[in-house]
Design an enzyme around this catalytic site. Structure first.
Site, mmCIF file in Angstrom:
data_model
loop_
_atom_site.group_PDB
_atom_site.id
_atom_site.type_symbol
_atom_site.label_atom_id
_atom_site.label_comp_id
_atom_site.label_asym_id
_atom_site.label_seq_id
_atom_site.Cartn_x
_atom_site.Cartn_y
_atom_site.Cartn_z
ATOM 1 N N THR A 28 0.852 -1.202 0.000
ATOM 2 C CA THR A 28 0.000 0.000 0.000
ATOM 3 C C THR A 28 0.883 1.246 0.000
ATOM 4 O O THR A 28 1.980 1.222 0.571
ATOM 5 C CB THR A 28 -0.891 -0.019 1.259
ATOM 6 N N SER A 30 2.081 5.147 -2.208
ATOM 7 C CA SER A 30 2.285 5.687 -3.559
ATOM 8 C C SER A 30 3.301 4.870 -4.352
ATOM 9 O O SER A 30 3.180 4.765 -5.577
ATOM 10 C CB SER A 30 2.718 7.155 -3.473
ATOM 11 N N ASP A 83 6.281 -4.159 -1.262
ATOM 12 C CA ASP A 83 5.633 -3.053 -0.547
ATOM 13 C C ASP A 83 6.621 -1.898 -0.386
ATOM 14 O O ASP A 83 7.840 -2.097 -0.503
ATOM 15 C CB ASP A 83 5.173 -3.556 0.839
ATOM 16 N N GLY A 84 6.125 -0.737 -0.107
ATOM 17 C CA GLY A 84 6.961 0.421 0.167
ATOM 18 C C GLY A 84 7.337 0.485 1.639
ATOM 19 O O GLY A 84 7.031 -0.426 2.418
ATOM 20 N N ASP A 86 8.530 3.637 4.931
ATOM 21 C CA ASP A 86 8.792 5.030 5.292
ATOM 22 C C ASP A 86 10.243 5.247 5.676
ATOM 23 O O ASP A 86 10.800 6.323 5.443
ATOM 24 C CB ASP A 86 7.858 5.442 6.438
ATOM 25 N N LYS A 96 7.048 1.390 8.818
ATOM 26 C CA LYS A 96 5.965 1.403 7.853
ATOM 27 C C LYS A 96 4.697 1.919 8.534
ATOM 28 O O LYS A 96 4.650 2.021 9.741
ATOM 29 C CB LYS A 96 5.720 -0.012 7.292
ATOM 30 N N GLY A 97 3.703 2.227 7.706
ATOM 31 C CA GLY A 97 2.426 2.640 8.274
ATOM 32 C C GLY A 97 2.069 4.079 8.011
ATOM 33 O O GLY A 97 1.034 4.555 8.476
ATOM 34 N N GLY A 99 0.915 5.184 5.462
ATOM 35 C CA GLY A 99 -0.382 5.147 4.775
ATOM 36 C C GLY A 99 -1.470 4.484 5.609
ATOM 37 O O GLY A 99 -2.604 4.326 5.140
ATOM 38 N N GLU A 105 -0.310 -5.025 6.355
ATOM 39 C CA GLU A 105 0.995 -5.145 5.684
ATOM 40 C C GLU A 105 1.901 -6.121 6.434
ATOM 41 O O GLU A 105 2.600 -6.935 5.827
ATOM 42 C CB GLU A 105 1.668 -3.774 5.589
#
Ligand code: 5RP
Length: 230
Positions: A28, A30, A83-84, A86, A96-97, A99, A105
């Site tokens: 999830t 961009s 996955d992306g 941060d 992460k998180g 978003g 995730e």
């Protein structure tokens, strides 16, 4: 190259790791969105994967592009998650998180044989913590959970503001119906100790520290794409 082009570069490289017939966890955010767009093009040309999305937004995008979607219950073991993130540290521990999808995730990535993180160079850090750590909490007992988090982190010599994430008029609500506290610690010297301590607090559902989960990071910068291994 602008930020979007870097995300596309990382996503293109990650696509090379996806094999026909794979059971794929789909992230999830961009950067993940760019990956899904490219995957959709491949699927339109006859490539086949079973995708397990990590959020309702990702599920919608997959369905729009004709990517087969299954729930994790239908496909509980996955070959790969892409996955992306941060933040990414040298050991491939992640924050992460950003978003708000960290719970699904983490469940999906943990059900996968491997996890590839896709990111631009700005996400790579020496030590985690500059990006506020998302902590997913139960709405019930929010005040008590917040106090418990503050006491727990102070025992680890960490401090910082805990801010309830908002969206529109009210608190941001995750796909699981929980709230998120964004914790601005500034630095997290021992991410594993913090992860274990946060998981001991009853009102904490999950947090955005991903430790020993990612196996490879694909990082794009103006100079090209590099891979980091755990
Ligand atoms: C969502 C996430 C995202 O992967 C993370 O926030 C990175 O997002 P982006 O690719 O938009 O920078 O963890 O919960």
């Amino acid at each position: 190259m602008d930020a979007r082009q870097l995300k596309i570069k990382a996503a293109e490289t990650a696509l090379g790791y996806v094999e026909d017939g794979m059971r794929l966890g789909i992230g999830t955010g961009s950067t993940a969105r760019e990956f899904i767009a490219l995957l959709g093009e491949k699927v339109a040309n006859g490539f086949s994967v079973t995708g397990v999305p990590t959020s309702e937004a990702t599920a919608r995008q997959c369905l729009e592009l004709g990517i087969e979607v299954k729930s994790l219950d239908e496909s509980p073991e996955l070959d790969l998650t892409i996955d992306g993130a941060d933040e990414i540290d040298p050991a491939l521990s992640l924050i992460k998180g950003g978003g708000g999808a960290l719970l699904r995730e983490k469940i999906v990535a943990s059900a996968s044989k491997s996890m590839i993180v896709i990111a631009d160079e700005t996400k790579v850090v020496d030590q985690l913590g500059a990006f506020p750590l998302p902590i997913e909490v139960m709405p019930f007992g929010l005040g008590a959970t917040r106090l418990a988090i503050e006491k727990t982190v102070s025992r680890l010599n960490i401090s910082g503001a805990l801010e309830l994430r908002h969206s529109g008029d009210g608190p941001f609500m995750t796909d699981g119906g929980h709230y998120i506290l964004d914790a601005s610690f500034g630095r997290i010297p021992d991410a594993e100790a913090l992860s274990v301590a946060l998981n001991m607090i009853p009102g904490v559902v999950e947090h955005g520290l991903f430790i020993d989960i990612a196996t490879l990071a694909i990082v794009a910068s103006g100079g090209g794409v590099r891979t980091l291994k755990a």
